[in-house]
Design an enzyme around this catalytic site. Sequence first.
Site, mmCIF file in Angstrom:
data_model
loop_
_atom_site.group_PDB
_atom_site.id
_atom_site.type_symbol
_atom_site.label_atom_id
_atom_site.label_comp_id
_atom_site.label_asym_id
_atom_site.label_seq_id
_atom_site.Cartn_x
_atom_site.Cartn_y
_atom_site.Cartn_z
ATOM 1 C CG ASP A 1 92.186 23.282 -22.104
ATOM 2 O OD1 ASP A 1 92.351 22.487 -21.140
ATOM 3 O OD2 ASP A 1 92.830 23.200 -23.159
ATOM 4 C CD GLU B 1 94.996 17.613 -21.771
ATOM 5 O OE1 GLU B 1 95.392 16.438 -21.827
ATOM 6 O OE2 GLU B 1 94.113 18.065 -22.526
#
Length: 416
Positions: free
Chosen positions: A85, A180
């Site tokens: 991400d 994350e």
Amino acid sequence: MFTNYKYSVTDRFLRYVQIDTQSDPLSASFPSTAKQKDLARLLVQELQAIGVTDAELDEHGYVYATIPANTDKTVPVICLCSHMDTSSDCSGTNVKPIIHRAYDGSDIVLPDDPSQVIRAAEHPYLLQKKGNDIITASGTTLLGADNKAGVAAIMDAARFLLQHPGIRHGAIRILFTPDEETGRGVEKLDMTKLGAQYGYTLDGGELGSLEDETFSADGVKITIQGVGIHPGTAKGKLVSAIKIAGEIVAALPTDRLSPETTEGREGFIHPVRIHGTVEQAEIDFIIRDFVTAELANHEQLLRGIMEKVLLRYPEASAIFAVNPQYRNMKEVLDQHPQVCAHAETAIRRAGVEPLRMIIRGGTDGSRLSFMGLPCPNIFTGEMALHSKHEYVSIQDMQKAVETIVHLVQVWEEEAR
């Protein structure tokens, strides 16, 4: 070893950053955005194409894969991890990566918005990369080097190892994670399924950096209950939760304990989100310090500010909720010194001087370390993170690939 190797890390990186994988810290789902799985599916396909037969994507958005051991030694299983991400701080939609060949040390004007200039004087590390090939975005988005540089490096290292079976290594587990950036990256991770004993995140910046220390982190949410009433008849009755929230934020220290006034190992109290109505408002804070015990002191200071403000509003009330997020991974890594020692050896074998550094933030490795997988962080070259000025050196990414290959060799050599 790499003299005649045609790296794939750059082509992979350019491909990955064009896939929008921005996560959403306000989402209750996991992964927080479905589009993160777009990259995950591609990675599974590419892993299978290079010969990683067990590559899979699970329901939570994790990619698991294995490069089998090719040695008779009993080598600990090593996990290589990067997150897919990108940050919600800056758009990740329609990223247009640009390669600036043989960077000459001048300012870089980003063409899609010429007001966005990566000024060499403001980026000392960029000046060190003079002569390197630098990748930036085009001026309207972040680049996504955080952490697609790490993803690309792991993928290229996997390809190299499979093409060079003479390089001895133990079993290697590859893990790509979602979310994350929201702090939830390993929330749904199946550690038994992962089956690794030690790990490394590839999510660091400066060439040669090895990060073994992070902040310890808590989140705090203050929920304020005011008294709502029609403003036309509000005299002596209305108590605005919004105004109380504003007073709490305004009462925070201005010369210390904030991101803009701290550096090194100094901690902070940082309001990151405020929203609500006259009747109810919420303030979200992140609390950070390298000494875990200091978190409680920072939280007590914040609670005291809240209570002092509320004394002026007896009809209002507030809830102070603490959510532990992650802890300084050094507390675990100090118990397993070989993990960082082997990484330093690998970095040196790649022709780079290792730099032990701290992270004023966290990585998946922070939580993984406390979940039983001691996990420091290795460089990828990603810099100016979460911004339109993000950049990465191709040569740094290539050195990250080399470091990974040397790292798994070191573990095999040290095994009995």
